[in-house]
Enzyme design. Sequence first.
Site, PDB file in Angstrom:
ATOM      1  NE  ARG A  95      57.058  44.975  10.821  1.00 52.60           N
ATOM      2  CZ  ARG A  95      56.716  44.066  11.732  1.00 52.60           C
ATOM      3  NH1 ARG A  95      57.495  43.024  11.972  1.00 52.60           N
ATOM      4  NH2 ARG A  95      55.590  44.183  12.395  1.00 52.60           N
ATOM      5  CG  HIS A 139      55.979  44.656  17.868  1.00 57.65           C
ATOM      6  ND1 HIS A 139      56.512  44.290  16.641  1.00 57.65           N
ATOM      7  CD2 HIS A 139      55.912  43.504  18.583  1.00 57.65           C
ATOM      8  CE1 HIS A 139      56.762  42.997  16.626  1.00 57.65           C
ATOM      9  NE2 HIS A 139      56.405  42.491  17.804  1.00 57.65           N
ATOM     10  CD  GLU A 184      52.818  38.505  15.213  1.00 64.09           C
ATOM     11  OE1 GLU A 184      52.697  38.179  16.402  1.00 64.09           O
ATOM     12  OE2 GLU A 184      53.617  37.941  14.446  1.00 64.09           O
ATOM     13  CG  ASN A 312      54.681  39.176  11.287  1.00 69.13           C
ATOM     14  OD1 ASN A 312      55.097  39.810  10.316  1.00 69.13           O
ATOM     15  ND2 ASN A 312      54.605  39.697  12.491  1.00 69.13           N
ATOM     16  CE1 TYR A 314      58.890  34.020  13.514  1.00 66.32           C
ATOM     17  CE2 TYR A 314      56.762  35.116  13.458  1.00 66.32           C
ATOM     18  CZ  TYR A 314      58.141  35.175  13.603  1.00 66.32           C
ATOM     19  OH  TYR A 314      58.763  36.377  13.813  1.00 66.32           O
ATOM     20  CD  GLU A 385      57.531  39.715  13.508  1.00 68.27           C
ATOM     21  OE1 GLU A 385      57.430  38.613  14.098  1.00 68.27           O
ATOM     22  OE2 GLU A 385      57.139  40.783  13.987  1.00 68.27           O
TER      23      GLU A 385
HETATM   24  C1  FCB Z   1      56.004  37.306  16.627  1.00 71.84           C
HETATM   25  C2  FCB Z   1      56.245  38.677  17.223  1.00 71.84           C
HETATM   26  C3  FCB Z   1      57.694  39.004  17.433  1.00 71.84           C
HETATM   27  C4  FCB Z   1      58.480  37.808  17.903  1.00 71.84           C
HETATM   28  C5  FCB Z   1      58.227  36.619  17.024  1.00 71.84           C
HETATM   29  C6  FCB Z   1      59.016  35.405  17.391  1.00 71.84           C
HETATM   30  O1  FCB Z   1      54.747  36.844  17.004  1.00 71.84           O
HETATM   31  O2  FCB Z   1      55.686  39.671  16.405  1.00 71.84           O
HETATM   32  O3  FCB Z   1      57.767  40.098  18.313  1.00 71.84           O
HETATM   33  O4  FCB Z   1      58.212  37.569  19.230  1.00 71.84           O
HETATM   34  O5  FCB Z   1      56.872  36.309  17.036  1.00 71.84           O
END
Ligand code: FCB
Length: 480
Positions: A95, A139, A184, A312, A314, A385
């Site tokens: 990607r 992006h 995002e 995404n 985290y 992500e």
């Molecule tokens: C996300 C972004 C990516 C990167 C990660 C850590 O929010 O999409 O570009 O910065 O975080």
Amino acid sequence: MTNPASQPTVQLLDEAAGGQPLSFPPGFLWGAATAAYQIEGAAAEGGRTPSIWDTFSRTPGRTVEGHTGDVACDHYHRFRDDVRLMAELGLKTYRFSVSWPRIQPGGSGRANQEGLDFYRRLVDELLENDIEPWLTLYHWDLPQPLEDAGGWPARDTASRFAEYAALTHTALGDRVRYWTTLNEPWCSAFLGYGSGVHAPGRSNGAEAVRAGHHLMLGHGLAVQAMRAARPDHEYGITLNLYAVSPQHDTAADLDAARRIDGLANRFFLDPVLRGEYPADVVADLREVTDFGHVHDGDLAVIATPLDVLGINYYSRHVVAAPVEGVEPEPYWRAASNWPGSEQVRFVTRGVPVTDMGWEIDAPGLVETLERVHREYPEVPLAVTENGAAFVDEVVDGAVHDPDRVAYFDAHLRACHQAIASGVPLRGYFAWSLMDNFEWAWGYTKRFGMIYVDYDSQLRIPKSSARWYADVIRRNGLAAE
Ligand code: FCB
């Protein structure tokens, strides 16, 4: 709700605890992700003109140590070597994002052939190595002239985006099957125009909300234009979703969690997948905006059906109610990611964190995937992500990163658990293929599976890269 078509074909997490390996469904898309401005460099080559990130990063005080993406990983010149590294990893898919000002300098008018040619070469190189290209159109690199004309808070930017999407799709649609419109939009809208910690660095709650709407409108228009040209391809959007929980089980903390879940998650999920804004979020925002920017018919465009929703993931937000007696900043003065809810407190639980300070919470990924599938059951999902920054060191020419391996392992187990419970999860993309320009943090945060020495541009696969190659080879995880 369980989708009968996606009955578990894999072992349950409990069985794995008994020492069994975890295998993923056949054809599961194992990938890694990057973004144009974070890796390409060559900022002024091949006809590319500045985006908002060039302007922002060159403005003193905006990024750590004034870092810019001028050179980054020099991927523009080294893409063949980078694809070779991807092939060594065994990636099934990659990607990446294309740079709007490389393809359409200035943000309107004809395409720049040199820009398109670069991406054609990259895509051909991927295909020759049996790596499926998964292209993201946006992006975060808005051409600067479009920001000067009003940026995302201006309605016209949505049409400009759809035009750029169609032009890119016409040029690359013969060889790229997977198309993501936006990465995002929460970050583009609320970090870019709310708190201003991202480009273009404006801070105005009403503008952030308008930007969010026009981003989604541009997304819907783009999907319609692309699908009309090639109905057989796969179209989607990527949202950054969070697990959100209250610090305590009190009415006030629960309300704080509702507000942040509303702005972070449902502000985008509901329009895109249901064609409506959540009523409670509209109410929370009433002092910020009257939503007069929403025109008749917009929401139907925004809810154009999708083939895949990219998520995404985290970390988790743990939130608490405002402290009594402390008045929130008036919205027009507060530079906030959370317009209308500036007073909510973000708390930490003292659990292990990454180098970004983000709490490591793999169960939050199960929760997020299951929640999205339960509340928006029609759309297949992909984790576009997931990953972690840690401090990496080169020792004797090698980089040993057990914390990153543990992070990936835990989150892949979470994906497996979600699949086993019936979530139609089609793929997983590690963030990131290699260390890169981490936005306002510049080069100080390393997320890669491949270490990049920014002075020499030497690439060193970390132990996480070898580990991930093994996961891909066995289509799953080894026994714990
Ligand atoms: C996300 C972004 C990516 C990167 C990660 C850590 O929010 O999409 O570009 O910065 O975080």
